[in-house]
Scaffold this active site. Structure first.
Site, mmCIF file in Angstrom:
data_model
loop_
_atom_site.group_PDB
_atom_site.id
_atom_site.type_symbol
_atom_site.label_atom_id
_atom_site.label_comp_id
_atom_site.label_asym_id
_atom_site.label_seq_id
_atom_site.Cartn_x
_atom_site.Cartn_y
_atom_site.Cartn_z
ATOM 1 N N LYS A 68 32.741 38.129 53.798
ATOM 2 C CA LYS A 68 33.412 39.390 54.154
ATOM 3 C C LYS A 68 32.661 40.658 53.714
ATOM 4 O O LYS A 68 32.692 41.656 54.403
ATOM 5 C CB LYS A 68 34.812 39.432 53.534
ATOM 6 C CG LYS A 68 35.808 38.486 54.178
ATOM 7 C CD LYS A 68 37.161 38.690 53.507
ATOM 8 C CE LYS A 68 38.232 37.791 54.082
ATOM 9 N NZ LYS A 68 39.559 38.150 53.557
ATOM 10 N N ASP A 104 43.792 42.431 56.858
ATOM 11 C CA ASP A 104 44.630 41.818 55.812
ATOM 12 C C ASP A 104 45.789 42.732 55.400
ATOM 13 O O ASP A 104 46.911 42.266 55.195
ATOM 14 C CB ASP A 104 43.785 41.476 54.574
ATOM 15 C CG ASP A 104 42.890 40.265 54.818
ATOM 16 O OD1 ASP A 104 43.229 39.443 55.691
ATOM 17 O OD2 ASP A 104 41.855 40.153 54.144
#
Ligand code: ATR
Length: 283
Positions: A68, A104
């Protein structure tokens, strides 16, 4: 839009990802031509994988652990959430440029909106953990206008770094402060991996929690974590973490395939059935 848009999820390892199941369900539901596949890519091969996306016919995809942060650095444009969180979990192309987003925080908020619509009326939260997941959740809470955010972590220094990053004065604490910090917290959220199957339990005494507090967990295997069980046994409201996984997938699907999908009970049941069969196989 490509005739048969291809999307992916990449991580290392990636075989346990439930993202192909989720996106496959939506592709089928909409009757769309397109595909979504898991691609395992080792860290040393990740930059090359990203550089070759368009040549390999990919319109974008999801990125998970451990890629990420590198994905963040490889993007030509990033959304505000990715910038604030410092990590990218969704890639797509726009006008030929590689865009990176972080969904998220969106997934966290959308899950609570669906599971407990008045969850953000009182703007105080106790956040357990100060890792990558915690960053996304603190960003989400700040966006929702939370003014009282108490970050608790085993390593206080990491909590302090996060508090500084998000401008939360006096917001960093060690685990021993939990009993007093529970008081007045409208939301209690576990962002650590504790309570996950195969890891240590998160052993917290919730007796000091407000009776109208909502307790939630980002861990969803098991669905009812020890923290959620303890909350339920005290009569506190709970929302499990599976919805965050489902909701965080929505913006990516829309970028790649042009339709905004819905998180339905049928999808949730599909993923739950997959979790049950994985648990059976692991026995
Ligand atoms: P992620 O990116 O998934 O959030 P991470 O950055 O490794 O993962 O963070 C894991 C979080 O779980 C951290 O808050 C970590 O606490 P430390 O910063 O002190 O390491 C917390 N954590 C992991 N194992 C723990 C344990 N046994 N007891 C208490 N906290 C733990």
């Amino acid at each position: 839009m490509a005739n048969n848009p291809r999307a992916f999820v990449t991580g290392y390892p990636i075989r346990h990802s439930r993202s192909p199941l989720i996106h496959g369900y939506w592709l089928k539901q909409f009757g769309l031509k397109g595909s979504y596949q898991a691609v395992e890519v080792a860290p040393e091969d990740f930059p090359q994988f990203v550089n070759g996306l368009q040549d390999n016919g990919f319109v974008g995809g999801n990125v998970t652990i451990p890629h990420k942060e590198v994905a963040f650095s490889l993007c030509e444009k990033r959304d505000a959430a990715a910038e604030e969180i410092g990590a990218v979990n969704t890639l797509w192309f726009e006008n030929g440029l590689l865009h990176g987003g972080n969904t998220d925080a969106y997934g966290f908020v959308a899950n609570l909106d669906a599971g407990s619509p008045d969850w953000s009326e009182r703007k105080s939260a106790l956040v357990l953990g100060a890792g990558g997941a915690s960053r996304a959740i603190i960003f989400a809470l700040k966006q929702r206008g939370f003014t009282d955010i108490r970050i608790v972590n085993r390593t206080v220094e990491r909590a302090r770094e996060l508090a500084d990053r998000f401008g939360i004065a006096g917001g960093a604490h060690g685990l021993n402060a939990i009993p007093e910090l529970l008081q007045g917290a409208a939301l209690i959220v576990n962002t650590t991996s504790l309570g996950m199957q195969g890891k240590d339990d998160l052993d917290i005494d919730l007796s000091g929690a407000d009776s109208d507090a909502l307790v939630t967990d980002i861990v969803y295997v098991p669905l009812e974590t020890p923290l959620l069980r303890a909350a339920r046994s005290r009569g506190l409201k709970t929302v499990d973490g599976l919805g965050m996984l489902l909701h965080q997938a929505v913006p990516g699907f829309e970028h790649w395939f042009g339709r905004r999908p819905e998180v339905t009970p049928e999808l949730r049941n599909l993923v739950l059935a997959d979790m049950a069969s994985a648990a059976e196989k692991a026995k």
